[in-house]
Design a protein around this motif. Structure first.
Motif, mmCIF file in Angstrom:
data_model
loop_
_atom_site.group_PDB
_atom_site.id
_atom_site.type_symbol
_atom_site.label_atom_id
_atom_site.label_comp_id
_atom_site.label_asym_id
_atom_site.label_seq_id
_atom_site.Cartn_x
_atom_site.Cartn_y
_atom_site.Cartn_z
ATOM 1 N N LYS A 50 0.896 -1.152 0.049
ATOM 2 C CA LYS A 50 -0.119 0.065 -0.204
ATOM 3 C C LYS A 50 0.871 1.330 -0.143
ATOM 4 O O LYS A 50 0.593 2.205 -0.525
ATOM 5 C CB LYS A 50 -0.899 -0.111 1.249
ATOM 6 N N ILE B 294 -8.139 2.767 -6.923
ATOM 7 C CA ILE B 294 -8.030 3.958 -5.957
ATOM 8 C C ILE B 294 -9.020 4.898 -6.154
ATOM 9 O O ILE B 294 -9.216 5.375 -6.946
ATOM 10 C CB ILE B 294 -6.565 4.707 -6.666
ATOM 11 N N ASP B 295 -9.785 5.048 -4.983
ATOM 12 C CA ASP B 295 -10.931 5.709 -4.912
ATOM 13 C C ASP B 295 -10.681 7.307 -4.525
ATOM 14 O O ASP B 295 -9.402 7.692 -4.155
ATOM 15 C CB ASP B 295 -11.981 5.195 -4.003
ATOM 16 N N ARG B 296 -11.479 8.120 -4.829
ATOM 17 C CA ARG B 296 -11.398 9.672 -4.659
ATOM 18 C C ARG B 296 -11.062 9.946 -3.055
ATOM 19 O O ARG B 296 -9.946 10.886 -2.963
ATOM 20 C CB ARG B 296 -12.595 10.270 -4.955
ATOM 21 N N GLU C 107 0.774 4.544 -2.321
ATOM 22 C CA GLU C 107 0.476 5.895 -1.887
ATOM 23 C C GLU C 107 1.746 6.822 -2.458
ATOM 24 O O GLU C 107 1.332 8.192 -2.824
ATOM 25 C CB GLU C 107 0.544 5.733 -0.454
ATOM 26 N N TRP D 69 -9.156 8.277 -1.205
ATOM 27 C CA TRP D 69 -7.865 7.842 -0.837
ATOM 28 C C TRP D 69 -7.065 8.947 -1.329
ATOM 29 O O TRP D 69 -6.022 9.674 -0.828
ATOM 30 C CB TRP D 69 -7.385 6.749 -1.411
ATOM 31 N N ILE D 70 -7.336 9.452 -2.700
ATOM 32 C CA ILE D 70 -6.491 10.698 -3.214
ATOM 33 C C ILE D 70 -6.308 12.069 -2.363
ATOM 34 O O ILE D 70 -5.440 12.413 -2.119
ATOM 35 C CB ILE D 70 -7.048 11.025 -4.735
ATOM 36 N N GLU D 71 -7.579 12.180 -1.935
ATOM 37 C CA GLU D 71 -7.795 13.527 -0.802
ATOM 38 C C GLU D 71 -7.111 13.325 0.230
ATOM 39 O O GLU D 71 -6.390 14.113 0.837
ATOM 40 C CB GLU D 71 -9.417 13.637 -0.648
ATOM 41 N N ARG D 72 -6.918 11.834 0.936
ATOM 42 C CA ARG D 72 -6.170 11.788 2.214
ATOM 43 C C ARG D 72 -4.769 11.745 1.924
ATOM 44 O O ARG D 72 -4.248 12.513 2.657
ATOM 45 C CB ARG D 72 -6.565 10.271 2.629
ATOM 46 N N VAL D 73 -4.463 11.637 0.752
ATOM 47 C CA VAL D 73 -2.867 11.801 0.380
ATOM 48 C C VAL D 73 -2.580 13.350 0.060
ATOM 49 O O VAL D 73 -1.633 13.830 0.643
ATOM 50 C CB VAL D 73 -2.453 11.036 -0.873
#
Length: 409
Positions: A41, A270-272, A45, A274-278
Motif C-alpha cells: 500500500k 484507487i478511490d477519490r 501511496e 484515498w487521493i484526498e487523504r494523500v
C-alpha cells in the motif's frame, strides 16, 4: 525512482541497502512455487503523491502486467510492471533550459513496477555473480514526452525530477545506491524534419555521466548519418572509462515482451477519498514555495529558485528568518554564499550543517545591530562551523571570547 518503502512491492522482505548478497531475496520475489504477490500500500501511496505533485491524472483503476523476458537476474522469467493502464497518466515538470528559457516537459506516464536482481561482473574470475536482494524493490518509472532538445535540458529535467521526488518524500534520491537512475533515449534529426530513430542509453547513475553519454551519442549518430549510414534502434551502455556508448542489444518492442495482465493480482482500485487523504498530507510544492518566497520575503527570482532547490534548504532559510528579526535578503545572501561554500568544502548536506538556523540568525543579528562588521562575521561563522561554540548563542560566545566587538563611537 526507487520508492522509499521499508519492504518490497509484493512481499514483506526488506529493501535496506547493503545487505550481504541474496540474504533479502524472499520466496515471493524469486517466484518459488505456490507463492502469491500482495501489493504494498505504501508504494501506491507514493505513486499517488507523485501524480498529485506533477498535476497528472491518477487512474481510478490500473492493471499490473507481466513483462516476459529471460535474463539471469530475473528468476521468475517475467517482471511485474504496468503497461496499458498505468497508475499515473500525463502531468508535467517545469524546468529552465539554458537556451530556451522556461519550458514544460510533459510526462507520458508513471507506472509502478518491481526491480530485477543485479548481475555483478567483478571479482568472479571471468564469471558473473547474481544478487537477488533487489528483486522486487518498488520502482516508479517516470516516462517523459520527447520535449527535450539537448543534453543540458535532459540534465536540468533529471535534476528537477530528482529534487521533486526527494521533496515529496517518495525516494531518497541516492544515485550511488541506484535509488534514482535514468535511461536516456537519444535521436537526431535534420532541422524541421521528423524525429529520428532513437537509441536508449541504460542506467545512467550520475548527472555528469548523463551529460557526457548524450553528447557522445548525438555526435555518433550525426557522424553515422553524414557518412551515409542509418541509426539502428538499440539499447546501449555508457562506458565512463572510455568515454563512449557501446551496443548492448537490439531494442525490443512491446510485442517482444508479450505483456498480459498478471493473473495473481487484481486491478488496483484507487478511490477519490484515498487521493484526498494523500493530498491533505502533501507538503507545499517547490513552485508554490518559490512564488511565496518572492512575495512574502521580497526575494529576487534567482534567490528564490536556489533556496527552493531542495526542501531542506528551504526549511533552513525559513527557520533562520523566523528565529530572529533578520532581513530575509541578508539570510539568502549568507545561505547562497558562506553557508553554501562551507557545505561544499565539507561535502555535507544542509540537514547535517554544524551551524543550526537559530545560531546563524544570532550571528546575523550581531551584524544588524552593529556589534560586529560583515568581515569579522565571516571569521565568527568559520569558528562556529568548526565547533568552537555550540547552541543558539554560539556567535555571542565567540565574539565575547575573542573580544571582537567593534568600537562604534
Amino acid at each position: 525512482a526507487q520508492l522509499s518503502t521499508a519492504s518490497q512491492i509484493f512481499s514483506g522482505a526488506s529493501t535496506a541497502f547493503g545487505a550481504a548478497p541474496n540474504t533479502q531475496a524472499s520466496a515471493v520475489d524469486i517466484a518459488l512455487p505456490g507463492v502469491l504477490p500482495v501489493l504494498n500500500k505504501g508504494a501506491v501511496e507514493r505513486a499517488i503523491r507523485f501524480g498529485l505533485a506533477v498535476g497528472a491524472t491518477i487512474a481510478p483503476k490500473s492493471v499490473f502486467a507481466r513483462k516476459n523476458y529471460f535474463y539471469p537476474d530475473l528468476p521468475k522469467g517475467y517482471q511485474i510492471s504496468q503497461y496499458e493502464i498505468p497508475v499515473v497518466q500525463g502531468g508535467g515538470v517545469d524546468i529552465v533550459s539554458p537556451t530556451r528559457g522556461a519550458i514544460r516537459v510533459n510526462l507520458t506516464r508513471a507506472h509502478l513496477e518491481e526491480d530485477a536482481g543485479k548481475s555483478l561482473h567483478e571479482d568472479f574470475h571471468g564469471m558473473t555473480g547474481i544478487d537477488l536482494n533487489r528483486a522486487g524493490t518498488p520502482l516508479l518509472e517516470i516516462v517523459s514526452e520527447p520535449d527535450l532538445r539537448s543534453a543540458a535540458e535532459a540534465v536540468a529535467y533529471a535534476k528537477a525530477l530528482h529534487g521533486l521526488v526527494r521533496w515529496i518524500g517518495i525516494c531518497d534520491g541516492n544515485m550511488q545506491e541506484g535509488s534514482f537512475r535514468c535511461d536516456a533515449n537519444v535521436s537526431v534529426r535534420r532541422v524541421g524534419g521528423p524525429l529520428g530513430t532513437r537509441c536508449e542509453i541504460k542506467n545512467l547513475n550520475s548527472f555528469r555521466f548523463m551529460q557526457q553519454a548524450i553528447d557522445f551519442e548525438v555526435r555518433r549518430q550525426i557522424a553515422l548519418i553524414e557518412d551515409g549510414g542509418t541509426v539502428v534502434q538499440e539499447t546501449r551502455l555508457w562506458d565512463p572509462d572510455r568515454g563512449e556508448t557501446r551496443s548492448m542489444r537490439s531494442k525490443e518492442d512491446a510485442q517482444d515482451y508479450r505483456y498480459f495482465p498478471d493473473p495473481d493480482l487484481p486491478p488496483l482500485a484507487i478511490d477519490r477519498a484515498w487521493i484526498e487523504r494523500v493530498k491533505a498530507g502533501m507538503p507545499e510544492l517547490p513552485q508554490a514555495m518559490k512564488a511565496r518566497f518572492e512575495t512574502q520575503y521580497g526575494l529576487p527570482d534567482y534567490d528564490a529558485t536556489m533556496l527552493t532547490a531542495s526542501r531542506e534548504t528551504a526549511v533552513y532559510f525559513e527557520d533562520t528568518v523566523r528565529a530572529g528579526a533578520v532581513e530575509p535578503k541578508t539570510v539568502a545572501n549568507w545561505m547562497l554564499g558562506e553557508v553554501s561554500a562551507a557545505l561544499n568544502r565539507g561535502e555535507i548536506e544542509i540537514a547535517h550543517a554544524p551551524v543550526v538556523p537559530a545560531a546563524l540568525a544570532g550571528l546575523l543579528k550581531r551584524i544588524g545591530d552593529g556589534t560586529i562588521s560583515g568581515k569579522i562575521a565571516k571569521d565568527v561563522f568559520d569558528a562556529m562551523w568548526a565547533g568552537e561554540a555550540a547552541g543558539n548563542d554560539a556567535a555571542d560566545a565567540i565574539i565575547a571570547k575573542k573580544g571582537l566587538t567593534q568600537i562604534s563611537d
